[in-house]
Design an enzyme around this catalytic site. Structure first.
Site, PDB file in Angstrom:
ATOM      1  N   SER A  97      -4.923  14.772 -18.854  1.00 28.03           N
ATOM      2  CA  SER A  97      -4.391  15.850 -18.025  1.00 28.03           C
ATOM      3  C   SER A  97      -4.232  15.361 -16.591  1.00 28.03           C
ATOM      4  O   SER A  97      -4.706  14.295 -16.217  1.00 28.03           O
ATOM      5  CB  SER A  97      -5.354  17.036 -18.049  1.00 28.03           C
ATOM      6  OG  SER A  97      -6.506  16.712 -17.284  1.00 28.03           O
ATOM      7  N   LYS A  98      -3.572  16.206 -15.815  1.00 28.26           N
ATOM      8  CA  LYS A  98      -3.363  15.878 -14.409  1.00 28.26           C
ATOM      9  C   LYS A  98      -4.697  15.681 -13.701  1.00 28.26           C
ATOM     10  O   LYS A  98      -4.836  14.822 -12.840  1.00 28.26           O
ATOM     11  CB  LYS A  98      -2.570  17.015 -13.771  1.00 28.26           C
ATOM     12  CG  LYS A  98      -2.417  16.862 -12.270  1.00 28.26           C
ATOM     13  CD  LYS A  98      -1.414  17.830 -11.709  1.00 28.26           C
ATOM     14  CE  LYS A  98      -1.722  18.225 -10.276  1.00 28.26           C
ATOM     15  NZ  LYS A  98      -2.173  17.143  -9.414  1.00 28.26           N
TER      16      LYS A  98
END
Ligand code: GLU
Length: 511
Positions: A261-262
């Site tokens: 994920s970011k």
């Protein structure tokens, strides 16, 4: 049958690198089979629409060299196929299913739906759903009379169209990557296909468009696998032949624990997006591979190997090589761990493959940005030396000492600390002997410098590890960098002599 695939992102934000990999695999598959690669913007959900996201997607694909083909569906570079522009068309397909008894109108209000869920929960149903059993007790065109339905529609009462999922049915399909998937229809609810605001849901629009665009293979992320049985049912309801499915593995965090994920990127310091992105609502910035100085070739090569490999130990592949080797049957089922160091390694390899003149011109421009003027020839000669230690073009800026004049020891605390550790008065006469020999050289070349350096070293009985660091610190002002004989040739005799003398004087002044 010629292959036709599509990349179908929703413009809900910047494209994650997992999305780029999906586009890449679609592209490779299309090219491999001489087919078409199309872009379809799935923007039916207006509530999730983010301004700028579509432009971002197109720019990212262009940067990666994944340019969609022009076709009646993709009229040109500026005209990707957008679902929102085809809005009026979907309704007739919803009506077609209703006429065939495969779908129905439902008029239930949000309160009634909530009451149904409460009722089922109270009866011990873990996951209450609008399905083949519950629909019998709800307000829809299966339970209401035809006249009632007609009157409600005419009165403009809000409704949705739901798929009539068959009650005792085994949904089966063979995924190219995962093999047979079998799901009983009792696990699938009567999904909404069309909403009273005139918009199809994702599921309906996706299937209608894949059908009309004559898509042969749906290649998409694993997160869509749970929707695939529903999609198969919708194809069956229409009586349409369905495309083949291939659900790609997830891209995992570097430690393998869950989806990348970011936040992982922020935490570990790598981008998860191809390009920089500025969120139009929150103003939050996310960094991209392009702006960090990655080559698109390195980025796509790295991405291609997240979930696939051509066999053997082939790693460095041009787009043409990847097309040649690509095979969906070799895509793994299991998630692929993202490796930020490996990504850097790829960039380093691609940087080394760039023509020297190109690196030289880039270095020249970057030096100019720092107020250092030099010729492209000189920058090119320096790039040739500096690129060995560089992952990015910017890394070559550590070699500014090749372009300045005067001792690099001024205001250089790191070099000072190193010298304090390494300086020995016995080194003085040896370096002086070297100075005399190098000044007498008629050919100021790396082999000649090395020869005379070795002569004085042998005569002195000192070790190379005692002398070379002093040479390096006096001339380059730092411990890392290209070989000192090459560096010296580039700087020229006078500059090297001046720096060596200044260095010696500096250390001797401590005594
Ligand atoms: N719009 C979907 C997405 O954003 C497309 C899924 C598919 O490829 O069918 O990923």
């Amino acid at each position: 049958m010629s292959v036709r695939v599509r990349f179908a992102p929703s413009p809900t934000g910047p494209l994650h690198m997992g999305g780029v990999r999906t586009a890449l695999y679609n592209y490779l598959f299309a090219r491999k089979h001489g087919g078409e690669f199309l872009l379809r913007i799935e923007d039916t959900d207006q509530t999730r629409y983010v301004p700028g996201a579509e432009d971002y997607i197109r720019e990212a694909l262009n940067w990666c060299g994944l340019v969609p083909d022009a076709s009646p569906w993709n009229p040109g570079p500026d005209g990707p196929y957008r679902q929102s522009e085809r809005k009026p068309m979907y309704k007739q397909y919803a009506e077609q299913l209703i006429a065939a008894d495969k779908a129905y109108y439902a008029f239930d209000t949000p309160e009634e739906l909530e009451a149904m869920r409460e009722r089922l929960k109270a009866a011990g149903v873990a996951a209450p759903a609008y399905n083949a059993v519950t629909r019998e007790h709800m307000r829809n065109s299966l339970t209401l009379s035809a006249d009632d339905v007609k009157a409600r529609l005419e009165a403009g009462e809000p409704y949705v169209v739901r798929l009539r999922v068959p009650r005792h049915h085994e949904v089966r399909f063979e995924d190219i990557i995962r093999g047979w998937v079998v799901v009983h229809s009792s696990n699938i609810d009567d999904k909404v296909l069309f909403k009273s605001d005139g918009m199809p849901t994702y599921h309906l629009a996706n299937i209608v468009d894949d059908h009309l665009m004559r898509i042969t293979h749906v290649i998409r992320g694993e997160e869509w696998l749970p929707s695939a049985p529903l999609h198969v049912l919708i194809y069956e309801a229409f009586g349409w032949e369905r495309p083949a499915f291939a659900h790609l593995p997830l891209i995992l965090k570097p430690d393998g624990n869950g989806k990348l994920s970011k936040r992982d990127g922020d935490r570990l310091g790598f981008p998860v997006f191809p390009l920089d992105w500025l969120d139009p609502t929150s103003g939050e910035k996310s960094s991209g591979y392009r702006e960090r100085g990655y080559y698109p070739e390195a980025f796509t090569n790295m991405l291609a190997l997240l979930g696939w490999n051509p066999g053997g130990d082939i790693e460095l592949m041009s787009m043409a090589d990847m097309v040649k080797y690509f095979d969906l049957a070799r895509v793994h089922k299991g998630g692929a761990k993202f490796d930020p160091d490996k990504t850097k390694w790829f960039n380093q390899q691609y940087l080394r493959m760039r023509p020297d003149a190109e690196l030289g011109a880039q270095l020249q421009a970057k030096l100019k940005g720092q107020g250092i003027e030099t010729s492209v020839e000189r920058a090119t000669a320096a790039a040739l030396l500096l690129k060995e230690r560089a992952t990015f073009v910017d890394d070559m800026l550590e070699g500014t000492y090749l372009f300045t004049s005067g001792s690099p020891l001024e205001n250089n605390a790191d070099a000072e600390a190193e010298l304090r550790k390494r300086w020995k008065p016995e080194a003085g006469p040896v370096l002086e002997a070297y100075l005399i020999k190098l000044q007498a050289l008629s050919a100021f070349t790396a082999p000649e410098l090395e020869r005379v350096f070795n002569e004085v070293l042998t005569a002195s009985g000192m070790k190379v590890g005692q002398l070379m660091p002093l040479y390096r610190l006096y001339v380059a002002g730092r411990m890392q960098g290209p070989g000192m004989f090459d560096v010296s040739v580039l700087l020229g005799k006078d500059e090297v002599v001046a720096r060596l003398k200044a260095g010696l004087q500096h250390c001797r002044s401590w005594a």
